[in-house]
Scaffold this motif. Structure first.
Motif, mmCIF file in Angstrom:
data_model
loop_
_atom_site.group_PDB
_atom_site.id
_atom_site.type_symbol
_atom_site.label_atom_id
_atom_site.label_comp_id
_atom_site.label_asym_id
_atom_site.label_seq_id
_atom_site.Cartn_x
_atom_site.Cartn_y
_atom_site.Cartn_z
ATOM 1 N N SER A 133 -5.551 3.307 53.489
ATOM 2 C CA SER A 133 -7.231 3.536 53.383
ATOM 3 C C SER A 133 -7.270 4.949 52.674
ATOM 4 C CB SER A 133 -7.901 3.490 54.632
ATOM 5 O OG SER A 133 -7.670 2.180 55.213
ATOM 6 N N GLY A 134 -6.216 5.891 52.960
ATOM 7 C CA GLY A 134 -6.581 7.145 52.359
ATOM 8 C C GLY A 134 -7.446 7.953 52.968
ATOM 9 N N LEU A 135 -7.920 7.825 54.264
ATOM 10 C CA LEU A 135 -8.710 8.739 55.037
ATOM 11 C C LEU A 135 -8.448 10.021 55.312
ATOM 12 C CD1 LEU A 135 -10.290 6.050 57.705
ATOM 13 C CD2 LEU A 135 -10.958 6.410 55.144
ATOM 14 N N SER A 136 -9.152 11.000 55.431
ATOM 15 C CA SER A 136 -8.707 12.344 56.013
ATOM 16 C C SER A 136 -8.283 12.118 57.571
ATOM 17 C CB SER A 136 -10.083 13.177 55.744
ATOM 18 O OG SER A 136 -10.922 12.897 56.605
ATOM 19 N N GLU A 137 -8.101 13.519 58.007
ATOM 20 C CA GLU A 137 -7.553 13.425 59.487
ATOM 21 C C GLU A 137 -8.897 13.188 60.248
ATOM 22 O OE1 GLU A 137 -3.727 16.058 59.489
ATOM 23 O OE2 GLU A 137 -5.297 16.974 60.465
ATOM 24 N N ASN A 138 -9.904 14.053 59.747
ATOM 25 C CA ASN A 138 -11.286 13.745 60.417
ATOM 26 C C ASN A 138 -11.688 12.358 60.499
ATOM 27 O OD1 ASN A 138 -11.402 16.477 61.312
ATOM 28 N ND2 ASN A 138 -12.602 17.206 59.363
ATOM 29 N N GLU A 139 -11.700 11.603 59.448
ATOM 30 C CA GLU A 139 -12.116 10.470 59.374
ATOM 31 C C GLU A 139 -11.230 9.460 60.082
ATOM 32 O OE1 GLU A 139 -13.813 10.053 55.098
ATOM 33 O OE2 GLU A 139 -11.752 10.166 55.065
ATOM 34 N N ILE A 140 -9.828 9.918 60.245
ATOM 35 C CA ILE A 140 -9.224 8.808 60.967
ATOM 36 C C ILE A 140 -9.591 9.185 62.637
ATOM 37 C CG2 ILE A 140 -6.766 8.379 61.755
ATOM 38 C CD1 ILE A 140 -6.017 9.253 58.976
ATOM 39 N N ALA A 141 -9.785 10.280 62.942
ATOM 40 C CA ALA A 141 -9.971 10.817 64.133
ATOM 41 C C ALA A 141 -11.481 9.926 64.735
ATOM 42 C CB ALA A 141 -10.260 12.091 64.509
ATOM 43 N N GLU A 142 -12.390 10.204 63.811
ATOM 44 C CA GLU A 142 -13.681 9.373 64.034
ATOM 45 C C GLU A 142 -13.556 8.017 64.031
ATOM 46 O OE1 GLU A 142 -17.875 8.828 61.960
ATOM 47 O OE2 GLU A 142 -16.453 10.299 61.096
ATOM 48 N N THR A 143 -12.615 7.281 63.383
ATOM 49 C CA THR A 143 -12.468 5.897 63.489
ATOM 50 C C THR A 143 -11.713 5.569 64.639
ATOM 51 O OG1 THR A 143 -12.270 5.788 61.082
ATOM 52 C CG2 THR A 143 -11.568 3.992 62.057
ATOM 53 N N LEU A 144 -10.806 6.199 65.166
ATOM 54 C CA LEU A 144 -10.034 5.928 66.239
ATOM 55 C C LEU A 144 -10.444 6.659 67.654
ATOM 56 C CD1 LEU A 144 -6.358 6.210 64.847
ATOM 57 C CD2 LEU A 144 -7.962 4.063 65.072
ATOM 58 N N ASP A 145 -11.496 7.373 67.607
ATOM 59 C CA ASP A 145 -12.047 7.973 68.913
ATOM 60 C C ASP A 145 -10.858 8.887 69.176
ATOM 61 O OD1 ASP A 145 -14.808 7.733 68.880
ATOM 62 O OD2 ASP A 145 -14.468 5.660 70.022
ATOM 63 N N ILE A 146 -10.147 9.755 68.612
ATOM 64 C CA ILE A 146 -9.284 10.686 69.056
ATOM 65 C C ILE A 146 -9.548 12.039 68.543
ATOM 66 C CG2 ILE A 146 -7.550 8.830 69.717
ATOM 67 C CD1 ILE A 146 -5.902 9.189 67.313
ATOM 68 N N SER A 147 -8.925 12.887 68.714
ATOM 69 C CA SER A 147 -8.760 14.325 68.157
ATOM 70 C C SER A 147 -7.986 14.356 66.768
ATOM 71 C CB SER A 147 -8.447 15.204 69.062
ATOM 72 O OG SER A 147 -6.815 15.082 69.278
ATOM 73 N N GLY A 148 -8.545 15.380 66.122
ATOM 74 C CA GLY A 148 -7.525 15.765 64.720
ATOM 75 C C GLY A 148 -6.126 15.816 65.167
ATOM 76 N N GLY A 149 -5.987 16.567 66.263
ATOM 77 C CA GLY A 149 -4.507 16.986 66.470
ATOM 78 C C GLY A 149 -3.738 15.604 66.947
ATOM 79 N N ALA A 150 -4.551 14.690 67.577
ATOM 80 C CA ALA A 150 -3.630 13.500 67.763
ATOM 81 C C ALA A 150 -3.278 12.821 66.673
ATOM 82 C CB ALA A 150 -4.818 12.881 68.780
ATOM 83 N N VAL A 151 -4.437 12.811 65.669
ATOM 84 C CA VAL A 151 -4.011 12.069 64.432
ATOM 85 C C VAL A 151 -2.713 12.719 63.854
ATOM 86 C CG1 VAL A 151 -4.836 11.657 61.938
ATOM 87 C CG2 VAL A 151 -6.389 11.513 64.164
ATOM 88 N N LYS A 152 -2.715 13.914 64.018
ATOM 89 C CA LYS A 152 -1.465 14.570 63.212
ATOM 90 C C LYS A 152 -0.340 14.228 63.713
ATOM 91 C CE LYS A 152 -2.771 18.501 61.244
ATOM 92 N NZ LYS A 152 -2.778 19.898 61.076
ATOM 93 N N SER A 153 -0.479 14.433 65.112
ATOM 94 C CA SER A 153 0.875 14.395 65.932
ATOM 95 C C SER A 153 1.377 12.764 66.014
ATOM 96 C CB SER A 153 0.818 14.800 67.289
ATOM 97 O OG SER A 153 -0.254 14.047 68.149
ATOM 98 N N THR A 154 0.293 12.115 66.023
ATOM 99 C CA THR A 154 0.691 10.483 66.026
ATOM 100 C C THR A 154 1.191 10.090 64.631
ATOM 101 O OG1 THR A 154 -1.267 9.978 67.570
ATOM 102 C CG2 THR A 154 -0.285 8.267 66.592
ATOM 103 N N ALA A 155 0.562 10.722 63.522
ATOM 104 C CA ALA A 155 1.284 10.131 62.338
ATOM 105 C C ALA A 155 2.690 10.629 62.171
ATOM 106 C CB ALA A 155 0.296 10.798 61.218
ATOM 107 N N SER A 156 2.835 12.029 62.721
ATOM 108 C CA SER A 156 4.218 12.628 62.611
ATOM 109 C C SER A 156 5.175 11.771 63.218
ATOM 110 C CB SER A 156 3.906 13.965 62.743
ATOM 111 O OG SER A 156 5.390 14.527 62.976
ATOM 112 N N ARG A 157 4.903 11.541 64.514
ATOM 113 C CA ARG A 157 5.757 10.820 65.401
ATOM 114 C C ARG A 157 5.967 9.180 64.746
ATOM 115 N NH1 ARG A 157 7.097 13.332 69.916
ATOM 116 N NH2 ARG A 157 5.619 15.048 70.686
ATOM 117 N N ALA A 158 4.912 8.845 64.345
ATOM 118 C CA ALA A 158 5.021 7.314 63.830
ATOM 119 C C ALA A 158 5.939 7.196 62.667
ATOM 120 C CB ALA A 158 3.537 6.732 63.402
ATOM 121 N N LEU A 159 6.027 8.276 61.716
ATOM 122 C CA LEU A 159 6.622 8.250 60.747
ATOM 123 C C LEU A 159 8.276 8.549 61.071
ATOM 124 C CD1 LEU A 159 4.658 10.210 58.014
ATOM 125 C CD2 LEU A 159 5.394 8.076 57.720
ATOM 126 N N ASP A 160 8.268 9.415 61.980
ATOM 127 C CA ASP A 160 9.775 9.555 62.523
ATOM 128 C C ASP A 160 10.431 8.387 63.265
ATOM 129 O OD1 ASP A 160 9.787 12.255 61.941
ATOM 130 O OD2 ASP A 160 9.297 12.966 63.991
#
Lengths: 171, 462
Positions: A133-160
């Protein structure tokens, strides 16, 4: 579609939204639930929900964000129900995509999508919203109801984990 | 993380998404608001007035909404599908002779099945017989409108492994032809398959079909996702109608559910069951780096001080304060989440629940860790009664029998283990054995009929 701020959504607005964004939303749902029929139902339900509350949407400009969020939430429900009904409905991972769809995907893509299917639902959601979707961290956070930090860490761990799963499969 | 991995992922997602093209999508129109049509006042009043079956309901009230449960639409029967003895096994009522308007001239034509040959004698041309032969024809079911000038003859066949297919034979270009019924995903016929599908023709000449809801099937009461065949632009289309109920003892065919009825299981009281639904499940857990706050409680997940070489083996602790008291306990390994509410573990003990995958097998399912809060600290209890040997701290699904664990509306933790039929589960409640919180046990609450999608449950009578 340009929905003017400060007014409620009309049927015409909804029609334009439907025409402009339905395909992308169905594709988003397909990436989350791996089933075209269910993806279409998810999107249809999301629009039905928006239609039901169109006049009361606090920020009409946020209609697309609302729909995206509804699609993610409803896809999550589909996955939950699929787990419940697993004994009846075969799990519909990539292997259950239509045969012609399978054949159209390159082997490398199939491997990655199969690994993606093994991630936790939230990880998958974050990756799809970020890398498709190409969403920004803020947009993902808003969509998933989680924090921007959680988006970043979740993405990083998920890629790992995606990488680890692919390595494991290759081994 | 690597750029290469990101690029590969983005390319794979793009490739998968592009397999979905606009022209192939169903639902060409904007849907109506998502209120179940059969619960709207006009329909409720109609249903209240109608005393028996669906056939009495004017079809003008049947809608095309899509807010129903996503049943396994258009999925062929699994190869190992075995109808349960709980399911009713309807068979189409057939005859060898019918009369009805096949050519659309307003006069009844004579229809017969002689051997395997369907014969139609038109009122307009009594000296000439039209025929259509199939080795599979077994009996005539009825006539229905499918969008042509006259009505189609529905013939029961025996070419399914089990059950019967109803084939539509219509007069087209002067000859009898097999007509397939269209829907967004393709073309198909309708049928009567025990435990899966039922079909019938109303006295008004409408062909109806319904998929039995696998989650709500009792010996007597069933939920059915009903569709009707209607003519659009001259071709027959299968259109969704809605979720109906079917009392197989009192009704020949499914009917709109009576007002206020949302449970198609065989009637069973809640009895002494605790509140089970709505539920809080794994999707409602927070991840590391998020914090759950409630009053003087603030908890989050941190990596254990023992750092693993791989994220798959990294252990996490739940740490923070409960009622102002500092706490810390092992929360699991890999994919760890913390449920955002206290759980009720019985004996006046509340606790915290975490979930994790706990090993490197992504298919093993979630493990729940229930941590009683006793004497101002979190306790890691032993499990005196395990559902799934080999899994620490119980409550996993995906091990052995299909099971599912969730937190009920009052904070109690339940695990359901699927019995033979969907919707029928053995229900367990997780409780500490005493107020010390040092041991957990699964208390068997018996067989329960439950459908989380519709939020309904009760004891089973069968």
């Amino acid at each position: 579609m340009p929905v003017t701020a400060g007014r409620t959504l009309t049927e015409h607005d909804l029609g334009e939204l439907y025409a402009a964004h339905r395909l992308q939303l169905v594709r988003l749902a397909v990436l989350l639930v791996d089933d075209r029929g269910q993806a279409e139902d998810v999107v249809q339900d999301a629009f039905a929900g928006l239609a039901a509350k169109g006049g009361r949407l606090r920020e009409p400009d946020a209609a697309l964000a609302y729909l995206r969020k509804a699609v993610v939430n409803r896809s999550r429900s589909v996955l939950r129900r699929r787990r419940t009904a697993r004994g009846y409905v075969p799990p519909r991972g990539l292997e259950d995509a239509r045969p012609d769809e399978r054949a159209l995907l390159a082997e490398e893509h199939r491997e990655i999508l199969a690994a993606l299917d093994r991630l936790a639902p939230r990880q998958r959601e974050v990756l799809v919203l970020r890398y498709w979707s190409g969403l920004s961290e803020n947009e993902i956070a808003e969509t998933l109801d989680i924090s921007g930090g959680a988006v970043k860490s979740t993405a990083s761990r998920a890629l790992d984990q995606l990488e680890a799963l692919l390595r494991k499969d290759e081994a | 993380m690597s750029t290469d991995m990101e690029d590969r992922l983005a390319a794979a997602l793009q490739a998968r998404a592009e397999l979905v093209q606009s022209a192939e999508l169903g639902h060409p129109a904007l849907p109506e608001p998502a209120a179940p049509r059969w619960r709207r006042p006009a329909v409720v009043a109609l249903v209240a007035a109608a005393t028996v079956a669906a056939v009495l309901v004017p079809l003008a009230f049947l809608g095309h909404h899509t807010s129903e449960r996503p049943l396994p639409n258009n999925v062929p029967l699994p190869p190992d599908h075995v109808p349960s003895s709980r399911f009713p096994a309807p068979v189409p009522k057939t005859t060898r002779a019918l009369s009805g308007d096949v050519d659309g001239d307003g006069h009844p034509d004579q229809i017969r099945l002689v051997g395997r040959t369907l014969t139609v004698t038109l009122a307009a041309d009594p000296g000439h017989e039209l025929t259509y032969r199939s080795q599979d024809f077994a009996g005539l079911v009825g006539l229905a409108d499918i969008g042509g000038p006259g009505r189609a003859v529905f013939v029961s066949t025996h070419d399914l492994v089990e059950g019967a297919e109803l084939q539509a034979i219509a007069l087209r270009q002067g000859a009898l032809q097999l007509v397939l019924l269209h829907e967004p995903q393709g073309s198909r016929s309708i049928g009567v398959v025990p435990g899966y599908e039922t079909s019938w023709i109303t006295p008004e000449g409408v062909a109806m079909t319904g998929q039995l809801d696998p989650m709500q099937t009792g010996e007597r009461h069933l939920a059915v996702k009903v569709s009707r065949v209607e003519g659009r632009a001259g071709r027959p289309v299968i259109s969704p109608v809605g979720r109906w109920c079917w009392d197989v003892v009192m009704q020949d065919v499914p009917a709109p559910c009576p007002a206020g009825v949302d449970n198609a299981f065989d009637p069973g009281p809640h009895g002494s069951l605790p509140p089970l639904l709505p539920r809080t499940g794994v999707a409602d857990a927070i991840s590391p780096n998020e914090t759950w706050r409630e009053g003087s409680t603030a908890l989050h997940l941190v990596e254990s001080s023992v750092h693993a070489t791989s994220s798959v083996n990294q252990a996490y602790n739940v740490v923070g304060t409960i009622d102002g008291h500092p706490v810390s306990a092992h929360a699991g390994t890999w994919q760890v989440g913390l449920m955002k509410r206290f759980v009720d573990l019985g004996h006046g003990v509340r606790g915290v629940a975490t979930i994790s995958l706990d090993n490197d097998n992504a298919n093993s399912g979630w493990t729940w860790h229930l941590l009683p809060f006793v004497d101002d600290r979190l306790v890691s209890p032993s499990v005196s009664d395990t559902l799934y040997p080999g899994v620490s701290n119980v409550v996993a699904h995906g091990k052995g029998h299909a099971g599912e664990t969730w937190i009920g509306p009052d904070g109690q933790v339940f695990t359901s283990v699927a019995l033979g039929d969907q919707g029928y589960v053995e229900l367990f409640q997780w409780q500490v054995t005493d107020a010390s919180g040092r041991a957990l046990e699964a208390v068997d609450l018996g067989e329960v009929c439950m459908d989380a999608y519709w939020g309904t449950y009760g004891t089973c009578t069968s």
